[in-house]
Design a protein around this motif. Structure first.
Motif, PDB file in Angstrom:
ATOM      1  N   GLY A 316       6.903 -61.244 -13.355  1.00  0.00           N
ATOM      2  CA  GLY A 316       6.310 -60.207 -14.216  1.00  0.00           C
ATOM      3  C   GLY A 316       5.960 -60.733 -15.608  1.00  0.00           C
ATOM      4  N   ASP A 317       6.835 -61.562 -16.141  1.00  0.00           N
ATOM      5  CA  ASP A 317       6.577 -62.140 -17.462  1.00  0.00           C
ATOM      6  C   ASP A 317       5.401 -63.116 -17.397  1.00  0.00           C
ATOM      7  N   LYS A 318       5.382 -63.902 -16.332  1.00  0.00           N
ATOM      8  CA  LYS A 318       4.294 -64.877 -16.178  1.00  0.00           C
ATOM      9  C   LYS A 318       2.956 -64.161 -16.009  1.00  0.00           C
ATOM     10  N   LEU A 319       3.017 -63.023 -15.336  1.00  0.00           N
ATOM     11  CA  LEU A 319       1.819 -62.213 -15.123  1.00  0.00           C
ATOM     12  C   LEU A 319       1.202 -61.756 -16.444  1.00  0.00           C
ATOM     13  N   VAL A 320       2.058 -61.264 -17.327  1.00  0.00           N
ATOM     14  CA  VAL A 320       1.567 -60.766 -18.620  1.00  0.00           C
ATOM     15  C   VAL A 320       0.898 -61.902 -19.397  1.00  0.00           C
TER      16      VAL A 320
END
Lengths: 466, 466
Positions: A316-320
């Motif tokens: 999720g963090d990498k996605l942002v």
């Protein structure tokens, strides 16, 4: 009027493409401007991808963003599957496509990893950010965000679909399915209902809908939470007792929505939250949580990561980071309008949370009666919209509309192991759990989810043979 | 009389060892005949291992087999932990030592793998196969096997302990803990009670007992099964209803033991079994099951193994092969008496299953009142003796004996992640779940189990800080 322009453009395009198909056999008329040449860091693939905007309100410049991934092979003969995430207000492109069932997932160092269980192995996947205000979708007129309802969302989604099909006319003949999860338990049936209603002017082959851990009935779904938390060890016997005597989850949620939380409900919620802690992902009660980079480093160094993890909980963090890169946005033909940053869930939208109480279960009954397949599935590690409520609701619906059980409750298999439990009613309504799966089932159990999709699209029961 | 011979031998040995300790500091008097030089296929280790027999009935040649693993470092100052598996009739050496918390686990090609989370990092581990007829333990007089009871088991275990301490006299001064799982919910407290009673003649420092997924109260433990199966998706709403109205699990079990299963109970059991299927490990509802070699090969080839597995679910099969090797039995000083094959659970023993109904919860209350620490823990993926029942029982016990909660129900941590939930009463009685752990918790969650052991041995609450 944009809609007319699109339609006339489409008619010509359609004609030309038919002509070309007759000549060379492998050409289409899809919008070149929306074609993605390649996403930054993506591995080589052979299928086509498109992304861009469909205006849904010409007067107020309101446009919905989509990401369309053609099937890995034979797209013309594969079904078209629309996917919607929930929230309300969370991104289908971000969560659905880039975390759950799309072809790529953000990895380390800003590269995209291939998802071996991408749903585009079975279907042409259309991800829609909806309503405006979510992800890259926008309304130039900000007052739109003031109070968005299910009705507005469904209506805009229908307009989106009409115009999207005008851009991709060949897909109108494919089998069409609407799928999604969580609050898409509202979005999906409400849109499907409008699609059916508008089927005189707008002709698509809606064959079925599939809903993962969906909100279908406020009271039943919300009040399954306490049962789930208690039976999975997240709360004590005494706190379970508080839920059952002082304030249940639906009451707490109702009070929260109205902004007037009673002392009783506040107390139950406080005790429960403190028992569960902030370090448990309530959308997957056994999964690890993403640690801060410093804590992660210690964790990796002590080599404890492999013991409990086989999914990237930090995706999720990498996605942002990934979707906020300028080159990525450019490749996606996406732009930020009225926001400075792409967010997983909307920061501008004021959704009418009273809409949570709109029951959507009866709509499922309507579809079944119209011969449209309905699948409800549950990632069984989710405590937020747990399997307990969904299983009960589907069973209750079957009884109400007089469907007999055609496949009794029992296990289904994927890769020689039990992938979950399933029950089928009248060969048209079915329920399934995905074992070891979170609220976002295709994220944590991608192989099992893909097998589930396959059976759903083919209208076959899940395999009960090893 | 064997017991006297042992004692006098011990006195001399003890004297000599004390003398030698004064001179060289690092010698002991332990029986050279029981010392394991090396187990076939084992990696290099620095600690000592012993295995052999202790006769518990000199007249009838009944002897119990043990495997003793000294602590990895500073064994003299580390506690001594006795471990007992359940069944009744299953092997502590096989399951406990070689699958759960011992230093090695059987790997492929007949080698032993090092267990990085072996409990001998924290303690000197003593594994006892009990009663005679289990594992390598035997009775030359086969009529012993005709009807073995909890009372016989506890008495033999006590004699074993007295004579084992005579062989290993230095360990009598170490802190002593009795631990085990499952039916050891009977074995452990019943033995601990005898140890306390005999403490005038037999002096050990019994500090505490720990029980994993233990049978403590027949009705509560058995009847938690349906709640667990239902809430985890293994049975349908309608089958759950059958359990609650027609025949609950304790009734079914009672009827099974008496060999007279009513039509009602048979029906409920049939429906439930068919929903759960044979392909789910009821001792770990999310874990894969061990496939036949042919199926495994397909599974590995299609590369699906890594997606769901991080524990070797086939270790049990490897164990049987390993412990049946002649060279292994020789290295362990083990022999097969009256059986042709070592088995994980006894094939000769006729245990009195009516003993399942003996309540052992009151014994835990007695220990607490005597200042002996009690820990009950639950691998939270076990449906056979689920956390639901154990949590309730410990809480009920605390209330009954008037203990206040000293650490409220909440999460505990291992390696920066939530390892489970815990509650502590009066700093002497505690309950904990191990998240993601099976009935055999140290097998499926070794790192978390080791941290649990550490806290228990030190008499400290589990860490509630990340």
């Amino acid at each position: 009027m944009m809609i007319l322009i699109h339609k006339s453009h489409t008619m010509i395009a359609s004609f030309v493409s038919t002509l070309l198909l007759l000549i060379v056999g492998v050409v289409n008329s899809y919008p070149e401007g929306d074609k993605i040449s390649s996403l930054p860091g993506q591995p080589r693939v052979t299928f086509q991808q498109y992304a861009g905007y469909i205006t849904v309100d010409d007067n107020h410049d309101r446009a919905l963003f989509y990401y369309f991934v053609e099937a890995e092979s034979n797209p013309a003969s594969k079904p078209l599957v629309l996917w919607l995430n929930g929230g309300p207000g969370c991104s289908s492109v971000g969560v659905g496509a880039f975390v759950e069932n799309g072809p790529f997932r953000p990895g380390d160092n800003n590269i995209l990893l291939k998802n071996d269980y991408s749903w585009n192995k079975e279907a042409n996947m259309l991800y829609l950010e909806s309503p405006a205000g979510v992800g890259f979708s926008y309304s130039s007129n900000k007052s739109f965000y003031d109070l968005v309802t299910d009705e507005i969302t469904a209506r805009d989604n229908l307009i989106f679909l009409e115009r999207w099909f005008a851009k991709f006319p060949e897909y109108a003949k494919n089998d069409f399915f609407i799928t999604g999860e969580s609050y898409a338990g509202h979005y999906v049936p409400q849109l499907a209902f409008l699609v059916i209603q508008s089927n005189t002017t707008f002709n698509v082959n809606l064959k079925g809908i599939a809903l993962g851990n969906p909100l279908l009935d406020f009271n039943v779904d919300m009040n399954s939470e306490a049962d789930y938390l208690w039976s999975h060890g997240l709360i004590s016997d005494s706190t379970y007792e508080l839920y059952n005597t002082i304030c249940n989850s639906s009451q707490y949620m109702r009070e929260s929505i109205d902004g007037k939380i009673s002392a009783d409900c506040a107390r139950v919620n406080n005790v429960s939250s403190s028992e569960i802690s902030d370090y448990v992902d309530q959308y997957d009660v056994t999964l690890d949580v993403c640690l801060s980079p410093a804590k992660q480093q210690v964790y990796m160094l002590t080599n404890q990561m492999h013991a409990t993890q086989n999914v990237d909980v930090c995706v999720g963090d990498k996605l942002v980071v990934y979707l906020n890169r300028k080159d990525v946005q450019q490749a996606l033909h996406a732009r930020l309008v009225g926001v400075t940053k792409w967010s997983t869930c909307s920061t501008v939208l004021n959704y009418d949370y009273h809409n949570l109480e709109i029951p959507t279960l009866p709509l499922l009954g309507t579809f079944v009666e119209l011969g449209i397949r309905v699948l409800v599935y549950s990632g069984d590690q989710d405590s937020v919209i747990p399997l307990i409520g969904s299983r009960f609701l589907v069973n209750a619906l079957a009884k109400e509309i007089g469907l007999n059980t055609t496949v009794p409750y029992g296990v289904w298999f994927q890769g020689k192991q039990v992938a979950g439990w399933t029950q089928e009613y009248g060969k048209i309504l079915s329920y399934a759990t995905i074992r070891g799966a979170s609220h976002e089932a295709p994220f944590s159990q991608p192989a099992r989810s893909l097998v589930l999709l396959q059976a759903f699209l083919q209208g076959k029961p899940l395999s009960n043979n090893i």
